[in-house]
Design a protein around this motif. Structure first.
Motif, short mmCIF file in Angstrom:
data_model
loop_
_atom_site.label_atom_id
_atom_site.label_comp_id
_atom_site.label_asym_id
_atom_site.label_seq_id
_atom_site.Cartn_x
_atom_site.Cartn_y
_atom_site.Cartn_z
N TRP A 266 0.84 -1.19 0.00
CA TRP A 266 0.00 0.00 0.00
C TRP A 266 0.88 1.26 0.00
N CYS A 267 1.88 1.26 0.87
CA CYS A 267 2.78 2.42 0.94
C CYS A 267 3.57 2.59 -0.35
N ALA A 268 3.97 1.48 -0.97
CA ALA A 268 4.68 1.56 -2.25
C ALA A 268 3.78 2.16 -3.32
N ALA A 269 2.51 1.79 -3.32
CA ALA A 269 1.56 2.36 -4.30
C ALA A 269 1.37 3.85 -4.06
N VAL A 270 1.26 4.25 -2.80
CA VAL A 270 1.11 5.67 -2.48
C VAL A 270 2.35 6.43 -2.92
N TYR A 271 3.52 5.90 -2.60
CA TYR A 271 4.78 6.55 -2.99
C TYR A 271 4.84 6.72 -4.51
N THR A 272 4.54 5.65 -5.23
CA THR A 272 4.61 5.69 -6.68
C THR A 272 3.63 6.71 -7.25
N LEU A 273 2.43 6.74 -6.72
CA LEU A 273 1.44 7.71 -7.18
C LEU A 273 1.92 9.14 -6.96
N LEU A 274 2.50 9.39 -5.79
CA LEU A 274 2.90 10.75 -5.44
C LEU A 274 4.20 11.21 -6.12
N THR A 275 4.97 10.27 -6.64
CA THR A 275 6.23 10.65 -7.30
C THR A 275 6.18 10.43 -8.82
N ARG A 276 5.12 9.81 -9.28
CA ARG A 276 4.99 9.54 -10.72
C ARG A 276 4.97 10.87 -11.48
N ASN A 277 5.72 10.93 -12.54
CA ASN A 277 5.81 12.11 -13.40
C ASN A 277 6.45 13.32 -12.73
N ALA A 278 7.03 13.14 -11.57
CA ALA A 278 7.69 14.27 -10.89
C ALA A 278 9.11 14.44 -11.45
N LYS A 279 9.58 15.65 -11.41
CA LYS A 279 10.96 15.93 -11.82
C LYS A 279 11.89 15.28 -10.80
N PRO A 280 13.09 14.89 -11.23
CA PRO A 280 14.03 14.24 -10.29
C PRO A 280 14.29 15.07 -9.04
N GLU A 281 14.40 16.38 -9.18
CA GLU A 281 14.66 17.20 -8.00
C GLU A 281 13.45 17.23 -7.05
#
Length: 176
Positions: A121-136
């Motif tokens: 669940w936490c991995a899915a949340v992390y992925t959702l919140l960082t998907r398409n984000a700039k590396p910085e």
């Protein structure tokens, strides 16, 4: 500190509380979220431990034989074991999963908290919140997620070389 195997495990975890083994059976993410509710995770162990362990914990606390701080640390240890990352990272990701837009995206993606481990669940949340984000932006999110809460700085993952982390940060686009 991420333990990928713990994050997907369906095995019970054994937490040492004052030298006594406390068993936490596998519970899906939804049960962990309900156990913590709107409160801090400090007494989650009392809600997720198996019946024998819960009886022991309550008895020891009631008799004054177990300091509350020790039981609280057991809750943090259980959250770390179930989430596969530090307890505060797991807790923060659980909290973020309750935001309507985050939860909505997870539901639309078919991520079911009653069918996923807390780590998944936490991995899915992390992925959702960082998907398409700039590396910085991912770097900043990771830094905020990994920073221990006040009073827990000594529990931070000390196996990371500060100089290597600082060099990596300086080499990120947009960083100097």
């Amino acid at each position: 500190m991420t333990d990928h195997l713990a994050a997907i495990s369906r095995s019970p975890a054994t937490i040492d509380v004052a030298g006594h083994p406390v068993t936490v059976p596998y519970r899906p993410a939804g049960e962990w979220i309900a156990a913590i509710g709107d409160s801090r995770p400090s007494l989650a162990l009392m809600r997720v431990a198996n019946e024998a362990s819960r009886t022991w914990l309550i008895g020891q606390l009631a008799a004054g034989a177990l300091p509350l701080e020790t039981a609280v640390q057991g809750s943090y240890d259980a959250l770390t074991a179930a989430g596969g990352r530090s307890w505060w990272e797991t807790y923060r990701l659980m909290t973020l999963s309750g935001e309507l837009s985050t939860l909505g995206h997870l539901v639309l993606a078919g991520v079911d908290p009653s069918a996923r481990s807390l780590g998944e669940w936490c991995a899915a949340v992390y992925t959702l919140l960082t998907r398409n984000a700039k590396p910085e932006d991912v770097f900043k999110f990771d830094a905020q997620l990994a920073a221990p809460p006040p009073g827990f700085e000594d529990e931070w993952d000390d196996d990371q070389d500060f100089e290597a982390m600082a060099a990596a940060a300086r080499n990120m686009p947009g960083m100097s």
